[in-house]
Structures are given as structure tokens and as C-alpha cells.
Design a protein around this motif. Structure first.
Motif, mmCIF file in Angstrom:
data_model
loop_
_atom_site.group_PDB
_atom_site.id
_atom_site.type_symbol
_atom_site.label_atom_id
_atom_site.label_comp_id
_atom_site.label_asym_id
_atom_site.label_seq_id
_atom_site.Cartn_x
_atom_site.Cartn_y
_atom_site.Cartn_z
ATOM 1 N N GLN A 182 17.286 6.341 3.482
ATOM 2 C CA GLN A 182 17.495 7.137 4.688
ATOM 3 C C GLN A 182 17.822 6.265 5.896
ATOM 4 O OE1 GLN A 182 14.055 10.158 4.169
ATOM 5 N NE2 GLN A 182 15.725 11.213 5.189
ATOM 6 N N LEU A 183 17.257 5.057 5.918
ATOM 7 C CA LEU A 183 17.612 4.153 7.019
ATOM 8 C C LEU A 183 19.088 3.756 6.948
ATOM 9 C CD1 LEU A 183 14.640 1.660 7.522
ATOM 10 C CD2 LEU A 183 15.380 3.514 9.006
ATOM 11 N N ASP A 220 12.881 6.197 1.694
ATOM 12 C CA ASP A 220 12.912 5.864 3.132
ATOM 13 C C ASP A 220 13.982 4.831 3.433
ATOM 14 O OD1 ASP A 220 10.948 7.572 3.863
ATOM 15 O OD2 ASP A 220 9.355 6.080 3.988
ATOM 16 N N ARG A 261 -3.039 7.649 4.224
ATOM 17 C CA ARG A 261 -3.550 7.506 2.858
ATOM 18 C C ARG A 261 -4.802 6.645 2.820
ATOM 19 N NH1 ARG A 261 1.763 7.326 0.310
ATOM 20 N NH2 ARG A 261 2.224 9.518 -0.120
ATOM 21 N N ARG A 295 2.473 7.909 6.869
ATOM 22 C CA ARG A 295 2.076 8.185 5.495
ATOM 23 C C ARG A 295 1.144 7.111 4.982
ATOM 24 N NH1 ARG A 295 7.400 10.131 3.174
ATOM 25 N NH2 ARG A 295 7.829 7.907 3.203
ATOM 26 N N ILE A 296 1.509 5.844 5.206
ATOM 27 C CA ILE A 296 0.682 4.740 4.723
ATOM 28 C C ILE A 296 -0.685 4.783 5.413
ATOM 29 C CG2 ILE A 296 0.460 2.222 4.629
ATOM 30 C CD1 ILE A 296 3.530 2.089 4.418
ATOM 31 N N GLU A 353 0.797 -1.229 0.000
ATOM 32 C CA GLU A 353 0.000 0.000 0.000
ATOM 33 C C GLU A 353 0.832 1.282 0.000
ATOM 34 O OE1 GLU A 353 -3.272 0.135 -0.465
ATOM 35 O OE2 GLU A 353 -3.034 -2.023 -0.750
ATOM 36 N N ALA A 354 2.154 1.152 0.057
ATOM 37 C CA ALA A 354 2.998 2.349 0.076
ATOM 38 C C ALA A 354 3.199 2.856 -1.352
ATOM 39 C CB ALA A 354 4.329 2.021 0.722
ATOM 40 N N ARG A 355 3.896 3.982 -1.501
ATOM 41 C CA ARG A 355 4.242 4.459 -2.846
ATOM 42 C C ARG A 355 5.668 4.046 -3.157
ATOM 43 N NH1 ARG A 355 -0.162 8.267 -3.697
ATOM 44 N NH2 ARG A 355 -1.660 7.035 -2.541
ATOM 45 N N ARG A 369 7.474 8.094 10.147
ATOM 46 C CA ARG A 369 6.932 8.879 9.043
ATOM 47 C C ARG A 369 6.370 7.968 7.959
ATOM 48 N NH1 ARG A 369 11.436 12.010 6.089
ATOM 49 N NH2 ARG A 369 11.737 9.884 5.345
ATOM 50 N N ARG A 370 7.089 6.874 7.692
ATOM 51 C CA ARG A 370 6.648 5.932 6.672
ATOM 52 C C ARG A 370 5.309 5.294 7.081
ATOM 53 N NH1 ARG A 370 6.960 0.627 6.280
ATOM 54 N NH2 ARG A 370 6.746 -0.217 4.194
ATOM 55 N N ILE A 413 12.155 8.189 10.765
ATOM 56 C CA ILE A 413 12.000 7.707 9.381
ATOM 57 C C ILE A 413 10.967 6.574 9.332
ATOM 58 C CG2 ILE A 413 13.162 6.544 7.454
ATOM 59 C CD1 ILE A 413 15.764 7.998 8.449
ATOM 60 N N VAL A 414 11.073 5.651 10.296
ATOM 61 C CA VAL A 414 10.132 4.529 10.340
ATOM 62 C C VAL A 414 8.727 5.041 10.652
ATOM 63 C CG1 VAL A 414 9.533 2.377 11.520
ATOM 64 C CG2 VAL A 414 11.928 2.898 11.023
ATOM 65 N N GLU A 424 9.113 4.458 -0.761
ATOM 66 C CA GLU A 424 9.703 3.289 -0.114
ATOM 67 C C GLU A 424 11.217 3.275 -0.331
ATOM 68 O OE1 GLU A 424 7.668 2.151 2.076
ATOM 69 O OE2 GLU A 424 7.425 0.070 1.487
ATOM 70 N N GLN A 465 16.322 7.685 12.984
ATOM 71 C CA GLN A 465 15.862 6.422 12.403
ATOM 72 C C GLN A 465 14.438 6.109 12.838
ATOM 73 O OE1 GLN A 465 18.985 3.938 13.883
ATOM 74 N NE2 GLN A 465 20.347 4.343 12.163
#
Lengths: 321, 249
Positions: A108-109, A105, B20, B16-17, A96-98, B12-13, B9-10, A102, B6
Motif C-alpha cells: 500500500q505504501l 502495508d 496487540r 495494530r502492533i 512483533e507484526a504479522r 494503522r500499522r 497506512i503507517v 506487513e 500514506q
């Protein structure tokens, strides 16, 4: 790039009420040089995945030593993780992500800045023919696109070494051939070292400089695909004789070409395995010509990796695939 | 710093999901409204029997904890789905801290719970809740801490079992006794043995603490509640991190 000595992994298990240690990987030694594309083959349960998971720091070895991209997997797993890309068999993105987000991100990790990760992801999307799919959900992508997206995920931090676990499993032939080109391009374009596991012998044959075969937790063969095939009993040479009355003459001629075993006759077809057939074929044809044996055709079949597999492991890879 | 980055980042991801998916947002916001509208009329007439001046001051803390428990205990289902898609493994081969991978996810559950709690409390004012502002803030903070602990626990169980079929009955068999023994809806007064059992359930003390702080008092009940919220969170976070570090997870 990879140096492994005596790598062993045992798992605790139960046999009935008794606790036993199951040895999945049993003293594996292997070395991969920079810039190589190495294929790692083995039937299911041979220790392929376990070895790969140790090399990518997902599990700890029970004993032995593995240095990957200059870092010891047991002593410095974070150093290994920083330097390698890993594309697992099970995918890497949420349906379901874009797609683009993905990849960014993920970069960035790895500590890549957002701007740099975005630039790199855009570049990878272009290279891997994913243009225009930045906003697409992985759920709405084709199998081949999703696989290429997984590869983009594994490459976003620009590793020198990438591990691909069964990269083309489940893809249609066209998508597989397309992916092979991209994998080959990783080395030619970026000088990357590629370590891939596969079930497909044609894939290993088409793609790899060198093949490692693992069986029962041990490496049983390690060489170039051609050298491995040469180890097998030679090429299959088949003569199709035009006149059934001359079959015996053809058989005698083939027997003189030093085959591995006595030639087999099947109607007008005479066949035998001949080592280094390329060097012997001209003389064979000349002799047949001199004796007036007219041929409808000559076929030479190189041994396949499946023949190799059968020789080194005693079973066909397909049985387990 | 790196750890916070870190985690962010996790988080935010995940956010976002989640954002939506409008259905998810709406369900999340409707939940507290349903709790108030359905449980309120049922419980208000009983408030007097427990010696409460204001029925909502008695029940809203319970509803908060219930929201905290139930919303977050099912976080593990999302994690199992992510594991199946390969996301967890892909993240585990990055150099990112394992705790950050867990906390980024738990942070989303905490934020979600925070928003729901605020909606619940604001609505309760419409129904007639009277409580001290400081007490409400403190009570919501305890709720979020408890919710984060439950999310850690649920994620850890999810990652260990890797199966919704194991997760569902297991979480249900944990959540139901905890819900009843905590006196979330009705404070436990009888029988004695049940009260004794309830005394060892940390969430009971957390509910009591929130109830007390809502009335504006800061006594030992509040401190015990806070103590247990911190202990439960710390235990869940440590265990969750261990599971994320485990080799075969």
C-alpha cells in the motif's frame, strides 16, 4: 535496466584533526540488461554497499550518472523507487507484526490498492513456501522463512527489477539452496532482472549470468562466471600414476599438453594448470596409454571464483568475509 | 490526499502492533491514574499558597503537560528498534513521502496521548476538578500538539543516533530541566533568575496557557501558550522531516 556512468561517492571523514574526503565509490561504470541476473562481488569496504545504496536512491551520488529502470536516481528518485524492489540485508519487518499484514502495508505504501496488495501477497506466500505463515510474527519464523518474507516484501508491487543485498547471509546450506531456486525463479517465472550482492562465490557461480567484481571503489572485472574462470590460469589437471617408476613419463606427457607452468610432482601425483583442458585431455590420455603409463586416476579441477577473485583483486574473498 | 493516505497506512500499522501488546495498553492507561493518585495528595495542600481556588485546576494542566512530555519523548526508542529491524530502510525505498513515514508514527503517539489525557481529566473530576468544558478541550489540544512535537523530536534524535545508549541520557538531560523550568508541578515564583530562565522555555508558556484556559479565560496567556505550542510543533516537524529525508538516516 541499469546504466551507470562514472558513479562516484565520497564521504567527509576525519583523519585526526584534519578533514578528508574518503572515496567509497570511484567512477563505477556498469550496465545491466533486462532479464539478467547479475552478481556484485567485492570484499568488505570495496564500495559494494555504497553502490547499491546509490542505485536504490538511499544515498545521492557525489557525481556521475545512474539510470535505473528508466529513471535517473538523482533527478527522479521517486520514479526509481516505484519501479524497483529492494531486499536489504538487515530485514524489513517488525518482529512483533504479522507477516501478511506487513507485506500488504508495504504494498500500500507503493500505492497498490489493499485488495490488489492482499492478492499479490497471498500469491507470493504460496510461491515462496510461506503458506500458513500469514498470521505468524516474524520473531517466530526461521531465518530462511524471514528471508523469504523479506523477498515477498520487496516484490509485492511487482517490480521489473529487484536488488538483493546479501540474500543468503546467515542461512544454513539447505535454506540457501532453497533460496537460490526462488531467486532463479524470479527471472524464469516473471522475467525479472535481479541484481544481487554476495560474499559467497558459490552463490554467484550457481545463480548469476554475469559477475561484476568491485575493489577499491572500481569495477575490476565483469563477465560470465565461466569466462572469468577461463581468464585464470586454466584448469588444474592432476594425474595419479600407478607405478612410481613411470612418474617421469607422466610428467613429460603432461608437459607436452602445453600447461601454464612446469608440472609439479608430489609422490605419484603429477599436476599442472592447463588452459582449455577439455580439448587437451583426450590426447594426453591417449599418449599415456601409448607409452604404457597406467593411471590410478585423473582429476580435473576447474578454477573457482575464489581463484578469479585472487587474480583480479590480489586477495581472497574469504579473508574479509 | 496521497500524503494523508500514506500517513494513515503507517499509523494503522503502528496502531495494530501497539494494540496487540496488552501490557503496553494497560501501562499507558495506568500512567495517568498513577500521576493523579501519587502527585495529587502531595500537591493539593500547596495549592492555597499559589492563590488557586481549586487545587486540581492548578495541577491537572501541569500533569497533562508532564504526560505529554514524558510519554512522547521516548518515542525514539521504538524507532531505533524499528531501524534495527530494517523497517525504516524498507519504507524509505518506497515512493511514500518521508513526512508521511514520520507523521504516521507521531500520529500514534498523539492518539495515545489523547486517550491518556482524557482518562486523566475524567479521573480528575472524581477528585474534584472544576474546569470549563471548552477550556478542557482546548487544553488537551495544546497538550497533544506539544506531545506530537516531542515525538517528532525524539524520532529524529533516534534516527540520527541509531542508539538507545545515546538516546537515553540525551532525552533525560532535555526532559528534566524542561520539566522543572516549565513550572509543571509548581509554578516558579522565586528566585528571580530562575524565573527569567523559565521565561525562555516554551513549555512554561504552554503550561501557563493550559492553566489559564482551564479556568475558562481566553486571555493573552492562552494565546501565547497556543502560539508556542504551534511553533514548537512546526519546528520539530520540519526538523524531523529533514532527518527522515537525509541520505544516511
Amino acid at each position: 535496466m541499469i546504466e551507470v556512468e562514472g558513479l562516484t561517492k565520497t564521504f567527509p571523514s576525519r583523519r585526526g584533526r584534519e578533514r578528508v574526503e574518503v572515496t567509497a565509490v570511484d567512477g563505477v561504470d556498469l550496465a545491466v540488461a533486462e532479464g539478467e541476473i547479475v552478481g556484485f562481488l567485492g570484499p568488505n569496504g570495496a564500495g559494494k554497499t555504497t553502490t547499491l545504496r546509490m542505485l536504490t536512491t538511499l544515498i545521492r551520488p557525489t557525481s556521475g550518472r545512474a539510470v535505473v529502470a528508466g529513471h535517473d536516481v538523482a533527478a527522479d528518485p521517486v520514479g526509481v523507487r516505484r519501479s524497483i524492489g529492494y531486499v536489504s540485508q538487515s530485514g524489513s519487518t517488525s518482529p512483533e507484526a504479522r507477516a501478511g499484514e506487513e507485506v500488504v502495508d508495504h504494498g500500500q505504501l507503493y500505492g497498490v490498492s489493499r485488495a490488489a496488495a492482499t492478492a499479490r501477497a497471498r500469491e507470493l506466500f504460496a510461491q515462496l513456501e510461506l503458506d500458513g505463515l500469514w498470521e505468524r510474527k516474524p520473531a517466530a519464523m526461521s531465518g530462511g522463512q524471514r528471508r523469504r518474507l523479506d523477498i515477498a516484501m520487496g516484490l509485492v508491487h511487482d517490480p521489473r527489477l529487484v536488488f538483493l543485498d546479501e540474500p543468503t547471509t546467515g542461512l544454513d546450506p539447505q535454506a540457501r539452496a532453497n533460496l537460490w531456486e526462488h531467486i532463479a525463479g524470479l527471472r524464469s517465472g516473471r522475467g525479472m532482472t535481479v541484481f544481487l550482492t554476495t560474499h559467497y562465490l558459490d552463490e554467484a557461480d550457481a545463480l548469476c549470468d554475469r559477475i561484476l567484481v568491485i575493489d577499491h571503489g572500481r569495477i575490476v572485472a565483469s563477465d560470465t562466471p565461466d569466462a572469468l574462470k577461463r581468464q585464470v590460469a586454466g584448469d588444474l589437471v592432476e594425474l595419479v600414476v600407478a607405478d612410481p617408476a613411470r612418474v617421469d613419463a607422466a610428467r613429460a606427457a603432461l608437459a607436452a599438453a602445453e600447461p601454464e607452468e612446469a608440472p609439479l610432482v608430489d609422490g605419484t601425483r603429477v599436476s599442472a594448470r592447463v588452459r582449455g583442458s577439455a580439448a587437451r585431455l583426450p590426447a594426453l590420455i591417449r599418449r599415456l596409454d601409448e607409452e604404457g603409463v597406467v593411471l590410478d586416476g585423473v582429476e580435473v579441477r576447474r578454477p573457482t571464483l575464489d581463484d578469479v577473485f585472487l587474480t583480479v583483486t590480489g586477495r581472497s574473498l574469504r579473508e574479509d568475509a | 490526499m496521497l500524503f494523508l493516505r500514506q500517513t494513515f497506512i503507517v499509523f494503522r500499522r503502528q496502531l495494530r502492533i501497539a494494540l496487540r501488546n496488552p501490557a503496553w495498553v494497560i501501562i499507558g492507561l495506568v500512567q495517568p491514574i498513577l500521576y493523579l493518585a501519587l502527585f495529587g495528595p502531595l500537591l493539593v495542600p500547596l495549592a492555597g499558597t499559589f492563590g488557586a481556588d481549586n487545587a486540581y485546576t492548578l495541577f491537572v494542566p501541569g500533569l497533562l503537560v508532564q504526560l505529554g512530555l514524558f510519554g512522547t519523548l521516548f518515542a525514539g526508542f521504538g524507532l531505533v528498534a524499528e531501524w534495527r529491524a530494517g523497517v525504516i530502510e524498507a519504507e524509505r525505498v518506497t515512493p511514500a513521502s518521508r513526512t508521511a513515514l514520520l507523521f504516521g508514527r507521531v500520529a500514534l503517539n498523539a492518539v495515545q496521548l489523547l486517550v491518556q489525557s482524557i482518562v486523566l481529566v475524567l479521573l480528575s473530576f472524581l477528585f474534584g476538578l472544576q474546569a470549563s468544558a471548552g477550556g478542557i478541550v482546548f487544553g488537551i489540544a495544546l497538550t497533544v500538539l506539544l506531545g506530537a512535537a516531542c515525538a517528532c523530536f525524539s524520532d529524529a534524535v533516534g534516527l540520527l543516533s541509531k542508539s538507545e545508549n545515546v538516546l537515553a541520557p540525551l532525552l533525560n538531560s532535555v526532559s528534566l530541566p524542561v520539566l522543572l523550568l516549565s513550572g509543571i508541578l509548581l509554578p516558579i515564583t522565586q528566585p528571580q533568575w530562575l524565573q527569567t530562565v523559565a521565561d525562555v522555555v516554551p513549555t512554561k508558556h504552554i503550561v501557563d496557557g493550559i492553566r489559564a484556559v482551564f479556568t475558562g479565560t481566553f486571555d493573552s496567556t492562552v494565546w501565547w501558550g497556543s502560539f508556542w505550542a504551534v511553533v514548537v510543533f512546526a519546528a520539530a516537524a520540519i526538523w524531523g522531516t529533514r532527518v527522515f529525508r537525509r541520505e544516511n538516516a
